[in-house]
Design a protein around this motif. Structure first.
Motif, PDB file in Angstrom:
ATOM      1  N   ASP A 199      40.677  50.478  51.354  1.00  0.00           N
ATOM      2  CA  ASP A 199      41.607  49.458  50.876  1.00  0.00           C
ATOM      3  C   ASP A 199      41.278  48.960  49.471  1.00  0.00           C
ATOM      4  O   ASP A 199      41.748  47.895  49.058  1.00  0.00           O
ATOM      5  CB  ASP A 199      41.646  48.283  51.844  1.00  0.00           C
ATOM      6  N   VAL A 200      40.488  49.720  48.727  1.00  0.00           N
ATOM      7  CA  VAL A 200      40.139  49.294  47.363  1.00  0.00           C
ATOM      8  C   VAL A 200      41.413  49.200  46.523  1.00  0.00           C
ATOM      9  O   VAL A 200      42.327  50.011  46.638  1.00  0.00           O
ATOM     10  CB  VAL A 200      39.137  50.290  46.733  1.00  0.00           C
ATOM     11  N   THR A 201      41.481  48.139  45.686  1.00  0.00           N
ATOM     12  CA  THR A 201      42.666  47.918  44.851  1.00  0.00           C
ATOM     13  C   THR A 201      42.299  48.005  43.367  1.00  0.00           C
ATOM     14  O   THR A 201      41.174  47.696  42.966  1.00  0.00           O
ATOM     15  CB  THR A 201      43.291  46.541  45.128  1.00  0.00           C
ATOM     16  N   VAL A 202      43.284  48.419  42.596  1.00  0.00           N
ATOM     17  CA  VAL A 202      43.096  48.596  41.154  1.00  0.00           C
ATOM     18  C   VAL A 202      44.274  47.940  40.438  1.00  0.00           C
ATOM     19  O   VAL A 202      45.428  48.094  40.855  1.00  0.00           O
ATOM     20  CB  VAL A 202      43.038  50.086  40.770  1.00  0.00           C
ATOM     21  N   THR A 203      43.993  47.221  39.364  1.00  0.00           N
ATOM     22  CA  THR A 203      45.051  46.642  38.533  1.00  0.00           C
ATOM     23  C   THR A 203      44.958  47.217  37.125  1.00  0.00           C
ATOM     24  O   THR A 203      43.886  47.199  36.510  1.00  0.00           O
ATOM     25  CB  THR A 203      44.917  45.108  38.460  1.00  0.00           C
ATOM     26  N   VAL A 204      46.074  47.743  36.652  1.00  0.00           N
ATOM     27  CA  VAL A 204      46.126  48.307  35.304  1.00  0.00           C
ATOM     28  C   VAL A 204      46.702  47.257  34.362  1.00  0.00           C
ATOM     29  O   VAL A 204      47.821  46.769  34.551  1.00  0.00           O
ATOM     30  CB  VAL A 204      46.992  49.579  35.271  1.00  0.00           C
ATOM     31  N   ILE A 205      45.916  46.905  33.366  1.00  0.00           N
ATOM     32  CA  ILE A 205      46.289  45.861  32.402  1.00  0.00           C
ATOM     33  C   ILE A 205      46.314  46.463  31.001  1.00  0.00           C
ATOM     34  O   ILE A 205      45.461  47.276  30.648  1.00  0.00           O
ATOM     35  CB  ILE A 205      45.269  44.698  32.435  1.00  0.00           C
ATOM     36  N   GLU A 206      47.295  46.044  30.230  1.00  0.00           N
ATOM     37  CA  GLU A 206      47.303  46.436  28.818  1.00  0.00           C
ATOM     38  C   GLU A 206      47.235  45.195  27.960  1.00  0.00           C
ATOM     39  O   GLU A 206      47.976  44.222  28.191  1.00  0.00           O
ATOM     40  CB  GLU A 206      48.560  47.225  28.461  1.00  0.00           C
ATOM     41  N   HIS A 207      46.338  45.227  26.968  1.00  0.00           N
ATOM     42  CA  HIS A 207      46.308  44.184  25.950  1.00  0.00           C
ATOM     43  C   HIS A 207      46.636  44.849  24.632  1.00  0.00           C
ATOM     44  O   HIS A 207      45.859  45.638  24.101  1.00  0.00           O
ATOM     45  CB  HIS A 207      44.919  43.517  25.892  1.00  0.00           C
ATOM     46  N   MET A 234      47.417  48.867  44.899  1.00  0.00           N
ATOM     47  CA  MET A 234      47.599  47.805  43.930  1.00  0.00           C
ATOM     48  C   MET A 234      47.687  46.480  44.684  1.00  0.00           C
ATOM     49  O   MET A 234      47.961  46.463  45.896  1.00  0.00           O
ATOM     50  CB  MET A 234      48.845  48.021  43.061  1.00  0.00           C
ATOM     51  N   THR A 235      47.453  45.398  43.979  1.00  0.00           N
ATOM     52  CA  THR A 235      47.487  44.096  44.653  1.00  0.00           C
ATOM     53  C   THR A 235      48.927  43.716  45.005  1.00  0.00           C
ATOM     54  O   THR A 235      49.887  44.231  44.432  1.00  0.00           O
ATOM     55  CB  THR A 235      46.892  43.007  43.743  1.00  0.00           C
ATOM     56  N   ASP A 236      49.040  42.787  45.949  1.00  0.00           N
ATOM     57  CA  ASP A 236      50.374  42.342  46.365  1.00  0.00           C
ATOM     58  C   ASP A 236      51.144  41.726  45.202  1.00  0.00           C
ATOM     59  O   ASP A 236      52.366  41.922  45.084  1.00  0.00           O
ATOM     60  CB  ASP A 236      50.246  41.321  47.501  1.00  0.00           C
ATOM     61  N   LYS A 237      50.445  41.006  44.343  1.00  0.00           N
ATOM     62  CA  LYS A 237      51.119  40.338  43.224  1.00  0.00           C
ATOM     63  C   LYS A 237      51.679  41.363  42.224  1.00  0.00           C
ATOM     64  O   LYS A 237      52.790  41.190  41.713  1.00  0.00           O
ATOM     65  CB  LYS A 237      50.134  39.395  42.526  1.00  0.00           C
ATOM     66  N   VAL A 238      50.916  42.407  41.941  1.00  0.00           N
ATOM     67  CA  VAL A 238      51.416  43.458  41.041  1.00  0.00           C
ATOM     68  C   VAL A 238      52.581  44.188  41.694  1.00  0.00           C
ATOM     69  O   VAL A 238      53.590  44.494  41.040  1.00  0.00           O
ATOM     70  CB  VAL A 238      50.291  44.453  40.688  1.00  0.00           C
TER      71      VAL A 238
END
Length: 321
Positions: A199-207, A234-238
């Motif tokens: 259940d590992v989650t990953v969030t991809v962010i761009e700055h 991915m997380t529920d929020k994403v």
């Protein structure tokens, strides 16, 4: 004496006539034989000579394109890596593609053009132009060379590569790469889950340009590899805010709500002050050292060259290899 001579003369004339007839027959036979050989040679040549043009079924209908394009202008940077990966000569690209260091060696002598520079494209004498369906001046470019457009996301990111393979006569090569890549990415995903949990989650962010965004599963930045091929979560929020539209712009203050167990950060490096804030430092993924960072310019696209780079980056980052 005269009676004896006349029969002999007649016999001699008959022999000469027969020889002449045979020679004529042989000559005719040889001529026919040579003609047949020439016909066969011509037929073989016609069957072995590769066509100069083929019909490609584009999204706008059938278009005659070169069977082996040698001077391609790319008016859509998203497909540059696909064409380069298939070994097709490119003579012009836009500035976005030039910005990726992953293409640098292959584009060092290539002209920088834009969709507004019709004359510049004309001067490059392309035999094929590849563009987006939203590219400006398409009707003018069609007067210069066969112009093929693609609508973004009309194909998934791997099918897009196979489609471009069809266009440039390298479909089998494209399919072989896709199958191999999918297998390797799937194995990498299984290895990550074995190490960090299913259940590992990953969030991809761009700055980028001082703006921040999170991404769904099909917007470049490694999202296709992470979510579609490696099967990471991915997380529920994403999922709620970015999955449908592809991306969601947000502020640093709410970033913790979107952060997963790991963060993949695509960063242009223009302003790293956000990294010094408590908001960022206190995100569990950050404090646990679970941030995989990449140069934003190398992370925009989802072509084979970029995907290979991303996959290796993730193997190193998630698995510590």
């Amino acid at each position: 004496m005269r009676k004896v001579f006349m029969p002999l003369l007649i016999v001699f004339m008959l022999i000469i006539a027969a020889c002449g007839s045979n020679n004529a027959t042989n000559s005719s036979s040889n001529s026919n034989s040579n003609t047949n050989v020439n016909n066969i040679t011509q037929q073989e040549a016609s069957t072995t000579t590769e066509p100069e043009f083929v019909t490609y079924e584009s999204e706008n209908g059938p278009i005659q394109v070169p069977a082996k394009p040698e001077r391609v202008v790319m008016l859509s940077s998203g497909y540059v890596g696909n064409v380069l990966a298939l070994g097709i000569p490119v003579v012009g690209v836009d500035s976005w593609a030039i910005g990726s260091s992953l293409f640098a060696d292959k584009l060092k002598d290539v002209a920088i053009i834009s969709e507004d520079d019709v004359e510049g494209v004309l001067n490059l004498e392309p035999d094929l132009i590849i563009a987006s369906s939203t590219t400006a001046n398409l009707e003018k470019f069609k007067e210069i060379a066969p112009t093929i457009t693609y609508t973004y996301n009309a194909f998934d990111y791997l099918s897009q590569h196979v489609e471009i393979g069809k266009l440039v006569g390298k479909e089998a090569e494209a399919e072989a790469w896709v199958n191999d890549f999918k297998a390797r990415a799937k194995q990498a995903g299984q290895d990550v889950k074995a190490k960090h949990g299913d259940d590992v989650t990953v969030t991809v962010i761009e700055h980028y340009a001082k703006q921040m965004a999170v991404f769904g599963n099909n917007w470049g930045r490694g999202t296709e590899v992470i979510y579609q091929e490696m099967g990471l979560g991915m997380t529920d929020k994403v999922t709620e805010m970015a999955l449908a539209d592809g991306y969601y712009s947000l502020s640093l203050e709410v970033l913790p709500e979107y952060a997963g167990d790991f963060i993949v950060l695509s960063n242009d490096g223009s302003d790293n002050s956000f990294k010094e804030t408590d908001t960022y430092k206190n995100i569990p993924a950050v404090s646990n050292g679970h941030v995989i960072e990449a140069n934003a310019a190398d992370f925009f696209f989802n072509d084979p060259i970029t995907l290979e780079f991303q996959l290796q980056l993730f193997i190193d980052g998630f698995l510590g290899k």
